[in-house]
Design an enzyme around this catalytic site. Structure first.
Site, PDB file in Angstrom:
ATOM      1  CE  LYS A 133      54.937 -91.117 -12.676  1.00 12.69           C
ATOM      2  NZ  LYS A 133      56.453 -90.066 -12.077  1.00 12.69           N
ATOM      3  CG  ASP A 193      36.419 -83.433  -1.017  1.00 13.09           C
ATOM      4  OD1 ASP A 193      37.093 -82.352  -2.113  1.00 13.09           O
ATOM      5  OD2 ASP A 193      37.319 -83.966  -0.467  1.00 13.09           O
ATOM      6  CE  LYS A 194      40.080 -87.283  -6.296  1.00 14.60           C
ATOM      7  NZ  LYS A 194      41.221 -88.250  -6.111  1.00 14.60           N
ATOM      8  CB  THR A 195      41.381 -85.879  -1.760  1.00 13.04           C
ATOM      9  OG1 THR A 195      41.278 -85.290  -3.192  1.00 13.04           O
ATOM     10  CG2 THR A 195      42.859 -86.580  -1.602  1.00 13.04           C
TER      11      THR A 195
END
Lengths: 1066, 368
Positions: free
Chosen positions: A503, A359-361
């Site tokens: 942005k 998983d990343k987060t």
């Protein structure tokens, strides 16, 4: 409501009556049947425990086999008593049943806690407290703040004025930020008397599709506790070998039975005058006799697969897993916890992992955004704490008064105002936003002196550097979307100026600003991106009154459009966001976990493929991948995402087809053959959830059924794969796809949140990180570790050792029982195939339980053929045991041959000796029990000494157990033969052992046969490739320098950043 | 009234199903002991050509002399074997073998002359040998009642079922019961030395000391009744079917009668292989300087009671001297010489390897 939902009316939709009040319009009211809201993760009830558990246990082939043997022993008159196999079997079954029963009891308790959770239900205008399990589809619930949704909900009413609520979906997709949900329009009325129906799709696994309707609230994923039962490689080997051994036993028994009847057919052999059968034996049917004989032989040879092996393996796994939880390297002082082992069955799988899904987060990153630096008009601003290293950027008396100040003050302030205004952050005891990046940016601006105070009735307030409050009227928010990959706000300042701040990702901003400004910024952005920072570019634009009026009317019109609203809005957005002025860029760091990059590099060095599966956006995920060096500078990225599928004039399906073929050609067909890997290009593959479901679901619609195959092949040929915008179930789908691919590689999933649970459960080995996002992952994992960095030692250290240990344990067990039973088999040729045991019953039973079990158990717990430090330093060592290297045909054949050789030596050595049984110096002769005892003594010593030769790591425990076992054997034999045991029918061994020891010949034969048996082993050890730790290291170094591409050594991230900086900047 | 925050707080309330390592949810800091951290001091031996080489030479140097010694010893043992089965018409026992019947009350006697070429010094051991006799057949091996043989009165009256079909006749228990006892070897072998002067001198045969001491004194016991008379003790039992005399008439010597008769005990120790020999008598060395069995002609007189033709068995009489290693058997000597030579040879091979490639190995391993 009605209009939007009726469009969705399809075959698979379901109708729900809100508050159980049927619409009057409906002609017939059929009470629909839905399942209840109960969570059941337990397996048994009190009533079905015994039969179900027994059934499950005997479904394991080994248990079933032992049960059959036991039954045969009970029914048929066999050479050994049923106790010899019944007792251990009973022990194993009971212990397992108690363990499983206890675990299920815990699960019951956990279920009850969830199911009995009190919720408030509105029923006929009253609030009723109900247990969570009794919620029915159609109930109206009231949920307080900070409560967990007990089921999937539709938001009807909110306490907030604007009809919104904020929800975190941390346990679903791992994103801990707040998401805004809106009430269903037109339900302003009193909910208590609401009369409505809802038509919705049937439940489906694709989370992002169903998340689409913004008023649907999903319940935390319902988790099923289906932990994988046992290590795959060992079980496969187990089963395989048991089957092989079973065949051996069968064939041996068959040979013996045949021989017996051939032998008996000669006159006077079956029933010589000295050995008559009983009346009963004479009367039984010949074929029945043959069958009983066959079974008896089976029982006699069945010791080759002892129940004790089963017990020993279980013990090894159980005790072995303690070392993981005891390891102080896994202890994290922050959370004051060490590793947790939920399943001890998978220790050796840790040494076989081929794919890691992470998983990343929260796993790779800390999910903790930090504003690192910004660049205004090409000038770099780096924020540093006063305590940090003093260099040219150091800020002491206000952030912007630095030596490097080159950009004009006006530009700076414009940039900071842009940061303060262009976002959707809410202020509520700190900042709340749907994106943590925005918070980081606002906080970054705050550090430079511009503080966002909040949004009050369309007015944004900013505290500027001179402590004045600036007010801006918020006119429009042009929301972020993944296709545009930017967002804008239109504000009006006090002075009446209308400004647009925008942005977004560099790629979406650069084409829309004045080109001369781009170059100065681009360099910074690119450098920041390679450093793994998340970069955003900021631009602004003045809007004249006419321009604004045009935009305003355009937006209003688009928003009110009933058809193609999205497209129309998009068109207006695109029209507005042009011709802007680029002010600067920001770099935000999603801080990596400690040693994340080093860990990933070690894993790749170990030949493990790392796949990142995340629910996060692609850009973010990609920059994380760069930061952990999963993607490198020279990695060619292959993208298969919604963005690359957007191609003018082509259907998405066709584009997908083309891309897949192109990538496949690149990675699979054009790839140089495996041997010449030296110069091969590293590929990184990026895919997102939507595209993935296209790939996976394509099979039914198209005839291009090989999409899945193509996809898998591409993935497997890439060094790293990144899957973003994944729903939890899609993560599991990916894991499942790889798990079931050719060669069925061992997969490992690691994650920290509830959204990772499905993939943790799906993979062979599931690892939970004891992170911030609750305990779901930990609870459902096989192993839980406090930090990602611990994965390295878990796999390369513990995993490697456990694999070697248990592989050796299993092989050794088969070996020692092969040479235990082979003499027994050979003896049948010399006793008229009468199933006469060669060894005494006590020896038969004790051999695997007492005499030879402890040394191998000690070996399998303490052996370190290579020290842990060495294993951690040289990740490539992990490759040597990959693909089940120790349990393949080669080693298995070696052990089998060794066992056969030893068995032959033992039996025939003693056989030659017994050509004259007068072995004592007083002329007295030895009988059959002496024969067996001599063979058995040689056997016990040889088998134990063989293990001693294999042991590379002699702790005092090994010494104690090895020499102790031999001493115990001698002691036991004296003791067993020294007493007339009243409970024995026959005193077979009475003084047999002592008499044996009084014979010089017996001593001599024991010594020479042990030595002869061990000779080949000693030779093998001496002559094989140098395998000492240092020699290994040499080997590793030479191979690392030569064949394998040199992995860049794990340098600290910061150092790398600086050196790379010099490369690009100067 | 839909309040709205999803929090994971609830999760902490759940109990983790913990495996062995789990224990409690919040385990304390692991102890930093050598055992728990897998850092126990350990000896890490590495076998290399260099370390094994001397061992091979030493083994070779020890084993070859032992082997030669064993071989010589075995060769010095004098052994004489005579087959008296009588299946050949020329054999003196042919008639006895051919006419054998269980109903014969009178035993058939045959005499076999033979010649010893060498004098037999020291004690001479007389064996009988049987071939193709499966004393190790499962049905046979278990057909005995050790508790009866140990003097247990209950077992004497009610033998174990294992003894079937030799447990009882007409409801009378057989003593000793079982197939082994029933088939006890009952040929009587006697030896005569044919003096050169024509007289035939019987050679004294000792029938004690042929069974294991522990068998004779502990494992086998006569039942002790109220009566010290063996005949009375065995009252109510019958002799095994194939026996000519009841068990209490096996010998006149009370110390060698009944269950503790040594011939019986020797027979009850079942042989390992279908071809076997059992100690029958010992010819004690006389105190004179004369050899126990001088060179010359002898006669073996056999009371032929034991039929072996029905199962194609063979019977032999063996005279043998005994050394410290037991009877004649060249196997051990050969085995030792072979293994010793192999070790020595391997030692040489390893030496060559060690010298040729040793330096590399050494540098790799010496540091450990």
């Amino acid at each position: 409501l009605s209009s939007s939902i009726e469009n969705h009316r399809t075959l698979g939709s379901r109708t729900i009556y809100v508050g159980h009040r049927p619409c009057p319009a409906n002609e017939v009211f059929i009470p629909p049947k839905f399942c209840d809201n109960r969570i059941v993760s337990s397996k048994y009830t009190v009533w079905n425990f015994l039969p179900k558990n027994l059934f499950e246990q005997f479904r394991r082939i080994a248990n079933f086999y032992f049960l059959i043997i036991f039954l045969v022993q009970v029914i048929v008159d066999t050479p050994t008593s049923p106790v010899t196999s019944g007792l251990p079997l009973f022990f194993v079954i009971t212990v397992t049943a108690i363990k499983q029963g206890y675990e299920d009891w815990l699960r019951h308790k956990a279920d009850n806690e969830v199911n009995k959770y009190r919720v408030t239900v509105l029923e006929d205008g009253r609030r009723i407290q109900k247990e969570s399990e009794k919620i029915k589809v159609g109930d109206v619930l009231e949920v307080e703040e900070d409560e967990t949704f007990p089921c999937d909900l539709i938001l009807l009413q909110s306490s907030r004025d604007d009809g919104t609520c904020f929800v975190t979906t941390a346990s679903l997709d791992g994103e801990s930020n707040h998401k805004t949900h809106y009430t269903v329009p037109d339900t302003e009325r009193d909910v208590e008397s609401l009369n409505a129906t809802i038509e919705c799709e049937q439940p489906q696994p694709d989370l992002y599709k169903s998340l689409g309707p913004e008023n649907l609230l999903l319940k935390g994923a319902t988790l099923k506790n289906t932990q994988s039962i046992c290590g795959k490689s060992i079980i496969a080997f187990f089963t395989g070998t048991i089957l092989k051994m079973g065949k051996t036993i069968l064939s041996k028994a068959l040979v013996c039975t045949t021989l017996k009847y051939v032998w008996q057919s000669k006159p006077g052999q079956d029933e010589p005058w000295y050995n008559e059968k009983t009346l009963k034996e004479k009367e039984t049917n010949l074929y029945l006799n043959m069958f009983t004989d066959f079974l008896s032989f089976m029982v006699l040879f069945n010791f080759i697969i002892p129940v004790s092996m089963y017990v020993t393996v279980e013990m090894q796994k159980f005790l072995g897993s303690f070392f993981i939880s005891w390891d102080k390297d896994f202890f994290d002082s922050e959370i004051e916890e060490g590793a947790l082992v939920n399943t001890s069955d998978l220790n050796e799988e840790l040494g076989q992992v081929e794919y890691v899904f992470t998983d990343k987060t929260g796993t790779l990153t800390q999910n903790n955004m930090e504003f690192i630096e910004c660049c205004i008009d090409g000038h770099q601003y780096k924020y540093r704490d006063a305590s940090s290293e003093v260099d040219g950027f150091c800020v002491t008396d206000g952030p912007m008064n630095t030596v490097q100040q080159k950009a004009g003050r006006e530009r700076e302030e414009l940039f900071l105002r842009a940061l303060c205004l262009c976002h959707t952050v809410q202020v509520k005891e700190g900042f709340i936003a749907s994106s943590p990046d925005e918070i980081a940016l606002v906080q970054g601006a705050m550090r430079y002196g511009f503080t966002f105070l909040g949004l009050e009735s369309k007015t944004m307030k900013i505290l500027n550097r001179t402590n004045d409050v600036e007010m801006y009227e918020l006119l429009h928010v042009l929301n972020f979307d993944p296709v545009r990959r930017r967002m804008s706000v239109i504000v009006r300042s006090i002075s009446g100026e209308t400004l647009l701040f925008c942005k977004g990702a560099d790629s979406s901003i650069f084409p829309r600003v004045k080109q001369e400004e781009v170059e100065k910024i681009r360099m910074h952005v690119e450098r920041n991106a390679t450093d793994g920072y998340r970069t955003l570019c900021v631009a602004y634009k003045h809007l004249t009154a006419e321009e604004y009026d045009q935009v305003d009317s355009g937006l209003r019109e688009a928003r009110l459009a009933l058809q193609d609203r999205e497209e129309k809005l998009m068109a207006v957005y695109n029209q507005v966001e042009t011709g802007m002025n680029l002010i600067g860029a920001t770099a935000v760091e999603d801080r990596l976990q400690e040693e994340a990059a080093e860990t990933m590099e070690a894993l790749q060095g170990a030949g493990i493929k790392v796949w990142v599966l995340t629910g996060d956006k692609m850009e973010t995920a990609k920059s994380t991948c760069y930061a952990c060096r999963l993607f490198k500078r020279n990695t060619e990225l292959l993208e298969l995402t919604v963005r690359t599928l957007e191609s003018p004039g082509k259907r998405r399906e066709d584009r997908l087809h083309d891309l897949l073929l192109e990538y496949h050609k690149k990675t699979v067909q054009d790839a140089p053959p495996a041997k010449t890997r030296v110069a091969s290009q590293d590929y990184g593959f990026i895919v997102d959830g939507a595209t993935l479901s296209m790939v996976l679901n394509s099979s039914s619609e198209n005839n291009l059924h090989d999409y899945k195959d193509l996809f898998l092949q591409i993935c497997q040929n890439c060094t790293s794969v990144l899957c973003c915008r994944m729903a939890p179930l899609q993560k599991a789908q990916i894991v499942k796809m790889v798990k079931n691919s050719k060669g069925s590689p061992i997969t490992l999933s690691i994650g920290d949140g509830a959204n990772d649970v499905s993939m943790i459960l799906e993979a062979h080995v599931g690892i939970g990180i004891k992170g911030k996002e609750g305990r779901q992952a930990v609870r459902n994992s096989d192993y839980a570790i406090p930090k990602l960095k611990h994965l390295k030692k878990l796999l390369l250290g513990h995993g490697h050792l456990y694999y070697v240990r248990i592989a050796h344990l299993v092989q050794y067990f088969f070996y020692k029982n092969l040479c235990f039973i082979l003499p027994q088999f050979l003896y049948q040729f010399f006793c008229g195939c009468s199933q006469q045991p060669l060894y005494d019953a006590a020896y038969l039973t004790m051999y695997n339980i007492c005499f030879t079990s402890m040394p191998i158990l000690a070996y399998s717990l303490f052996e370190q053929h290579i020290s842990i430090e060495m294993l951690l330093e040289n990740a490539t060592l992990y490759r040597q045991i990959g693909k089940n290297a120790m349990l393949r045909w080669g080693p298995f054949l070696y052990w089998t041959l060794l066992g056969v050789f030893h068995g032959l030596v033992f039996f025939f050595g003693v056989w030659f000796l017994f050509s004259n049984p007068a072995l004592q110096d007083n002329g007295q002769a030895f009988g059959n029990w002496s024969y067996g005892t001599i063979v058995f003594t040689i056997l016990v010593f040889t088998v134990t000494l063989k293990l001693a030769l294999d042991t590379r790591h002699w702790t005092w425990i090994n010494h104690f157990v090895i020499w102790g076992s031999l001493a115990f054997y001698v002691f036991f034999s004296f003791f067993w033969g020294g007493v007339i045991w009243p409970f024995l029918r026959q005193q077979r061994l009475y003084f047999v052992f002592a008499n044996m020891l009084s014979s010089v010949s017996a001593w001599l034969v024991i010594i020479v046969l042990i030595l002869l048996s061990l000779l080949p082993e000693i030779l093998y050890v001496v002559l094989r490739k140098p395998r000492g730790p240092y020699a290994r290291q040499k080997l590793v170094q030479s191979s690392a320098g030569g064949i394998q591409s040199p992995r860049s050594s794990a340098r600290p991230l910061l150092m790398r950043t600086f050196s790379d900086e010099s490369n690009t900047v100067s | 009234m839909m309040a709205s925050s999803y929090s994971a707080k609830d999760e902490d309330g759940h109990i983790t199903v913990s495996g062995p390592g789990g224990g409690t949810l919040r385990n304390k800091k692991p102890e930093n002991t050598a055992f728990k951290q897998q850092r126990l001091p350990a000896w890490q031996p590495i076998l290399t050509a260099g370390t094994v080489l001397p061992a091979f030479f030493i083994i070779g140097l020890i084993f070859i002399p032992i082997g030669i010694g064993l071989y010589v010893t075995s060769n010095n043992i004098k052994e004489f074997e005579i087959d008296y089965t009588g299946d050949d018409t020329s054999s003196p026992c042919y008639n006895c073998a051919k006419n054998f019947s269980w109903n014969n009350t009178k035993s058939c006697t045959c005499t076999i002359p033979f010649q010893l070429d060498q004098p037999y010094e020291s004690n001479v051991f007389m064996y009988y040998g049987l071939s193709n006799f499966y004393q190790n057949h499962r049905r046979y091996v278990k057909s005995r009642d050790d508790s009866q043989l140990n003097g247990n009165i209950d077992s004497l009256k009610k033998p174990s079922k294992e003894c079937e079909p030799y447990a009882s006749i007409d409801n009378k228990p057989i003593a000793p019961c079982g197939a082994i006892a029933n088939s006890m070897f009952n040929d009587t072998l006697t030896l005569f030395y044919n003096d050169p002067n024509g007289t035939s001198v019987p050679i004294p045969l000792t029938s004690t000391g042929i069974a294991w001491w522990t068998d004779k004194h502990v494992k086998f016991r006569n039942p002790v009744g109220t009566n010290s008379n063996l005949t009375a003790v065995f009252q109510g039992t019958v002799k095994p079917v194939n026996w000519h005399r009841p068990v209490y008439e096996l010998d006149t010597d009370p110390e060698n009668n009944g269950f503790i008769n040594e011939d019986f005990i020797v027979w009850m120790r079942t042989a390992a292989l279908p071809t076997f020999r059992k100690l029958y008598r010992i010819i004690q060395k006389k105190n004179t300087m004369a050899p126990t069995l001088p060179r010359g002609n002898y006669t073996l007189v056999v009371d032929y009671n034991y039929p072996v033709r029905s199962f194609e068995g063979r019977k032999r009489m063996i005279l043998s001297t005994i050394s410290w290693m037991g009877g004649k058997n060249p196997f051990l000597g050969i085995a030792y010489i072979t293994v010793g030579s192999v070790c020595f040879f391997l030692g040489v091979v390893l030496l060559v390897i060690h010298h040729k490639y040793g330096n590399r190995n050494n540098s790799a391993n010496i540091s450990n």
